[in-house]
Structure formats: C-alpha cells, structure tokens
Motif scaffolding. Sequence first.
Motif, PDB file in Angstrom:
ATOM      1  N   LEU A 216       0.827  -1.211   0.000  1.00 50.51           N
ATOM      2  CA  LEU A 216       0.000   0.000   0.000  1.00 50.51           C
ATOM      3  C   LEU A 216       0.860   1.259   0.000  1.00 50.51           C
ATOM      4  O   LEU A 216       0.482   2.280  -0.566  1.00 50.51           O
ATOM      5  CB  LEU A 216      -0.926  -0.005   1.219  1.00 50.51           C
ATOM      6  N   THR A 217       2.027   1.185   0.627  1.00 53.48           N
ATOM      7  CA  THR A 217       2.921   2.350   0.698  1.00 53.48           C
ATOM      8  C   THR A 217       3.423   2.738  -0.685  1.00 53.48           C
ATOM      9  O   THR A 217       3.813   3.877  -0.912  1.00 53.48           O
ATOM     10  CB  THR A 217       4.092   2.042   1.646  1.00 53.48           C
ATOM     11  N   MET A 218       3.414   1.789  -1.634  1.00 52.27           N
ATOM     12  CA  MET A 218       3.851   2.125  -2.988  1.00 52.27           C
ATOM     13  C   MET A 218       2.797   2.918  -3.747  1.00 52.27           C
ATOM     14  O   MET A 218       3.041   3.385  -4.854  1.00 52.27           O
ATOM     15  CB  MET A 218       4.192   0.844  -3.745  1.00 52.27           C
ATOM     16  N   SER A 219       1.605   3.091  -3.138  1.00 55.58           N
ATOM     17  CA  SER A 219       0.529   3.830  -3.802  1.00 55.58           C
ATOM     18  C   SER A 219       0.657   5.325  -3.524  1.00 55.58           C
ATOM     19  O   SER A 219       0.636   5.746  -2.374  1.00 55.58           O
ATOM     20  CB  SER A 219      -0.821   3.327  -3.284  1.00 55.58           C
ATOM     21  N   PRO A 220       0.797   6.151  -4.578  1.00 54.53           N
ATOM     22  CA  PRO A 220       0.903   7.597  -4.333  1.00 54.53           C
ATOM     23  C   PRO A 220      -0.337   8.167  -3.638  1.00 54.53           C
ATOM     24  O   PRO A 220      -0.225   9.119  -2.862  1.00 54.53           O
ATOM     25  CB  PRO A 220       1.085   8.195  -5.729  1.00 54.53           C
ATOM     26  N   ALA A 221      -1.509   7.583  -3.884  1.00 58.05           N
ATOM     27  CA  ALA A 221      -2.729   8.075  -3.231  1.00 58.05           C
ATOM     28  C   ALA A 221      -2.700   7.756  -1.737  1.00 58.05           C
ATOM     29  O   ALA A 221      -3.032   8.598  -0.898  1.00 58.05           O
ATOM     30  CB  ALA A 221      -3.965   7.466  -3.888  1.00 58.05           C
ATOM     31  N   ILE A 222      -2.306   6.533  -1.398  1.00 61.37           N
ATOM     32  CA  ILE A 222      -2.232   6.150   0.013  1.00 61.37           C
ATOM     33  C   ILE A 222      -1.192   7.015   0.735  1.00 61.37           C
ATOM     34  O   ILE A 222      -1.376   7.409   1.885  1.00 61.37           O
ATOM     35  CB  ILE A 222      -1.878   4.644   0.151  1.00 61.37           C
ATOM     36  N   ASP A 223      -0.110   7.349   0.043  1.00 64.17           N
ATOM     37  CA  ASP A 223       0.918   8.196   0.658  1.00 64.17           C
ATOM     38  C   ASP A 223       0.389   9.589   0.977  1.00 64.17           C
ATOM     39  O   ASP A 223       0.846  10.230   1.922  1.00 64.17           O
ATOM     40  CB  ASP A 223       2.141   8.326  -0.267  1.00 64.17           C
ATOM     41  N   ALA A 224      -0.570  10.070   0.156  1.00 64.99           N
ATOM     42  CA  ALA A 224      -1.174  11.372   0.443  1.00 64.99           C
ATOM     43  C   ALA A 224      -2.088  11.249   1.667  1.00 64.99           C
ATOM     44  O   ALA A 224      -2.112  12.128   2.523  1.00 64.99           O
ATOM     45  CB  ALA A 224      -1.960  11.873  -0.769  1.00 64.99           C
ATOM     46  N   ALA A 225      -2.820  10.140   1.753  1.00 60.01           N
ATOM     47  CA  ALA A 225      -3.747   9.959   2.874  1.00 60.01           C
ATOM     48  C   ALA A 225      -2.991   9.676   4.174  1.00 60.01           C
ATOM     49  O   ALA A 225      -3.364  10.167   5.232  1.00 60.01           O
ATOM     50  CB  ALA A 225      -4.725   8.829   2.565  1.00 60.01           C
ATOM     51  N   PHE A 226      -1.944   8.861   4.112  1.00 59.51           N
ATOM     52  CA  PHE A 226      -1.181   8.479   5.319  1.00 59.51           C
ATOM     53  C   PHE A 226       0.316   8.676   5.087  1.00 59.51           C
ATOM     54  O   PHE A 226       1.045   7.704   4.885  1.00 59.51           O
ATOM     55  CB  PHE A 226      -1.439   7.015   5.684  1.00 59.51           C
TER      56      PHE A 226
ATOM     57  N   VAL B 298       5.069   6.174   4.399  1.00 59.80           N
ATOM     58  CA  VAL B 298       6.337   6.252   3.643  1.00 59.80           C
ATOM     59  C   VAL B 298       7.500   6.438   4.605  1.00 59.80           C
ATOM     60  O   VAL B 298       8.566   5.866   4.417  1.00 59.80           O
ATOM     61  CB  VAL B 298       6.371   7.433   2.640  1.00 59.80           C
TER      62      VAL B 298
END
Lengths: 286, 261
Positions: free
Chosen positions: A215-225, A229
């Motif tokens: 999930l950490t590889m997802s740029p969207a998830i990185d914006a949310a959490f 990263v």
Amino acid sequence: MSVSASEISPNVGAPHSDGRRIIYRHTLLVRATHWINALCFVLLLMSGLQIFNAHPALYWGAQSTFDKPLLALTAQQGSDDSIQGVTTIFGKSFTTTGILGASRDESGQLTERGFPSWMTIPSYQDLATGRRWHFFFAWLLVLNGVVYVTNLFARRHLKDFLPSGRELRAIPASIREHARLRFPRGDEALHYNVLQKLAYLSVIVALPLLVLAGLTMSPAIDAAFPWLVTLFGGRQAARTIHFIMAFYLVGFVIVHIVMVLISGFLNNMISMITGRYAIEEGRREA
Amino acid sequence: MKREAILSRRQMLTRAAMGGAALGLAGCDRLSNATGSRSVLDAAENLTRGAQRALLAPRDALAPEYGPADLSPGFKPNGSVDPDDPDYVQARDEHFVNWKLGIGGLVDKPTQLSLADLRQLPARAQITRHDCVEGWSCIGKWKGAPLGPILTAAGLKPSARYIAFYCADTLEQTLDGTGQYYETIDLVDAFHPQTILAYDMNDEPLPVAHGAPLRLRVERQLGYKMAKYVMRIEAIESFDKMGRGRGGFWEDRGYEWYAGI
Ligand code: HEM
C-alpha cells in the motif's frame, strides 16, 4: 500460508483399537481461509514477478538511484551473438543466464527478462495485465485475511501461536528432534510445538507487513497516510521490503510444504480439507 | 523392485505436479485474454478507486512534498522524449513563442493561453515524487499554474465530468490515429491544489524530454496520468468516443484509468 489456528479439542473421539485417535483440528473457517490464502499467495507472487520485470531493479530510500541498485537483473551482450543474464546484488555480479536476467521465451530464444516466463503471470511480458491480477488478488487476500484475523481474536486462538518461556528455552531440543525427523505423538501432537508456533507467528506478522509495504507504494495512500512512507524509509525502500517479505514467505511455504510431506502427508491434507486429524497414540519411536 | 516402484511413483508425482503447473500457467494466460474473466479482474480497479477516494476525500490530502536536497540528479524521462510530429517540431523550433494552449469543450468561455499568459497566472511550485507504473521513482521540482482556477475562469458547464488533455506526441504509429497521446482525469483531481500545468522543472523551463512547453502534474496518481506536450484541454462528459474509449493512451492498452496505485 497455512496459518492454521488449531481447533484442538482433545475430547473429540476416543482412541481407536489401532491406537489412533481422530480429533477435530481445523474449523471450516480456518480450512477455507487457508486455501483461499494459498491461491492468492501463488497468484500474487507470480503476478508480482511480472510487475517486477517491468523494471527489474530494487533501491533503498525515497527514489531510484539508477546507478546504485541494491539488486538488478540485467542482460549483457556476450562475446558472440548470445546474451548473458547478470544478477547484481550490492555491487557484486553473477552470471545467471537461463533463470535471472536472460531466459528463454516460448520460441526457445534467449531474451532479456528479469524472472523467467514460467514464474510470471501472464507468462509473456505484459505489465498491465500483471497489475490487474495483482490488485484483484490483493483485495481477495486482504478480505480473506480480515476474516481469518477476526476469527483468530474472537475465538482467542492467538495464544495457540504464542510460545511460553519454557518452550522458548527448549528450542534447541526441538530443533534436534526435527533434525531426526521425529514428530510428536499422543497428547504432544495436540498442540503446535515451539518451532511451528514461531514459524506461523512470523507469517501472521509478515503478511500484514507485506500488504502495508504494498500500500505504501501507492501515491494516493501516501497522500492519505504520509507516515507510512516514513515508516518504511521511502517508497523505493517499501518496494524492496515488499520484495524481501514476499521471498521470506516463499521460504516459509517451501519449509511448510516439506513438513507437510514428511510428517504424514495424507493425514495432514485430510485434516486441512475435512478438519479431522489422526493422532498416533503411544510413545514416539526412533 | 520396491525401490524402483517408489521412484516411479515419485517421478509420476513430479510429472503430475509439473504438468499441473504448466496447465495452470497456460490457464492464467487464457484467463488474461478472455473478456469475461478480464472484466472480473478489472473490477478490482473500481474497488481501489472507491476505497482510496473515501480515504482521501475528507481532507483533500496533499501528496508528500520533499526538500531541494532530495531532487533526483537524473530524473528519468519516459514515453515520448523527442516528438517528431511536424506541428510540434515547428513549435519547438520557434521556442513555443506562437504556441497556445486551447481550452474548450463544455465551458462557457473557450480561450487560448500563451506561455506568457500562463506564467502571469498565480503559480504553485512543489517538489514531489514521480512514481512510474514500471516501478521506479524520481523527485523533481515543478512550477506551474493550478488547473482548478483556470477551469473556474473558463466556466465549466454542469454536464462536464472529466477534463481531457490532448497531446502533441504520437507514441505509437497506428492507422486510425489512436496512437496519439491523451489523458483524462475527473474533477476531483482537476481541482486538487497540487494539480498544476507545469512550465518549469527544477527551476528551468520544462525540457523537451519532460514535455515542453507544458505538462500536467497529478501528484496522487502514477506517471502515465501526467500528460506531456499538452496542446489542448477540454471539459467533457464522457471519454467513450476518444481514442479507443478507455480514457487515455495507456488505458487503451490495458492500464487502469484510476492509477492511484
Ligand atoms: C494487499 C496486498 C498487496 C498489495 C497492495 C501489493 C501491491 C503491490 C504493488 C503496488 C506492487 C508494484 C510495485 C512496483 O511498482 O514495482 C507490487 C509488486 C509486487 N508484489 Fe505485491 N502487493 C500485495 C501483496 C503481495 C503478496 C502477498 C506478494 C507475494 C507473494 C506480493 C509480491 C509482489 C512482488 C514479488 C512484486 C514485484 C516487485 C516488488 O515491488 O517487490 N505482493 N505489489
């Protein structure tokens, strides 16, 4: 991964005349989630290797340091017309033609390819389709895992996997027993032994870590959490951890299958399909 | 005698296992191409979009931004890096002085903006991580005009649901023209504060390899959403009739329209 929470109830079934006792070992929920998990694992691994092949190199930190990969699978022109597969780990290179870096395609031609076609889904190079498989079965794996873990806590089965201090001190003894291929019988076989507990426990930790790194590889998830990263040390580090965890689990699965094969294959398979497991009574023999 | 029997049983099991694996792999290839199973696999994209949008919605969350020390020494260009489409070559040779960005479609006031016009608009600069669908990441600094205010000024009609970006580069030679690069995003991303039309990269005018004179930045999605060489922007209701109908050059070739992971 057979993270099989045991439904061990010693009272089921009295000893048979042949010295065997049948116990009810795994609930339907545990058996079903086990096989769904096994299916997801194989398909996620193979589609993951397809994804990896699109850029067969790993790095540490936030970004790709292209000239300093931790791991790279590449192809080089050999002395003649042929190509050579080269695996580079921490700057050291090895020739791995045929498996890593360069392997044969359907027509038998050596081609540049991270992992060989028999390890990837689809077998030919197709990142878009590999991603479709990966994310479909990622969802199935997560939903299946939520069911399994909810049951684990609701039925207080986590303790089946937590070794006691006495068990931890007995690890060397347990390793000796395993090395002699002596497996527990009678009442001892009603519980996981300390090595089994530790192995299964490590999977219960490693799988969520693998998912989180994914999930950490997802740029969207990185914006949310954004802390995700940071936790993994950057997106490329998360990709590397995802890869290492995947291969840790491959190692677990290999040992797991070997143990299933040598500790009574049919009995083990039947217990993971019907839930019923036969225990040999009496003292263990050499 | 006995030993032979065991061996051949073992061989049989090994063969069965290998045969089974080969069948399984062939089956996966077949399933990858059959329309029915393909649409089952593709359903995961909607689940991902729904879940990620639900997580992001309440906070209009920003993609992480980095410091100048984190800039990649060699930001990797990908896709088209030097388009040879005649119109583009001419504009490039004129240093884009006659180049204009067209804004149209479902808007009240269609307009054209030159590079000078764009540079006069309020600007946003951001140092962000660019994640390619292939797996690598680079960090770069982008400066440009936020897309939201430009769309507001043009006046979106109520029927507008997506913003389409028409690009100058032909990435694949095709007979029907579907090899021209294009992209579409929805209004959630179009009005996100980090969604900008970038004309500078790392404090220099955008280089040709990275999409000169103008590229899109959509920081919460993968690189292929961030169209380079943007020539024209249109507000649209549906992308069914564009290209091969999947909403973008790479989408037409099997990649997800929602590229949040
Ligand atoms: C929810 C679960 C999972 C998610 C969200 C997930 C996500 C991802 C993503 C985003 C990538 C692409 C990396 C890139 O851009 O290169 C990837 C690659 C990969 N995945 Fe997963 N994954 C999941 C589960 C698994 C599991 C269970 C395995 C192992 C069996 C696995 C094995 C791999 C491998 C080997 C790669 C390729 C290289 C790498 O990035 O490590 N994944 N996964």
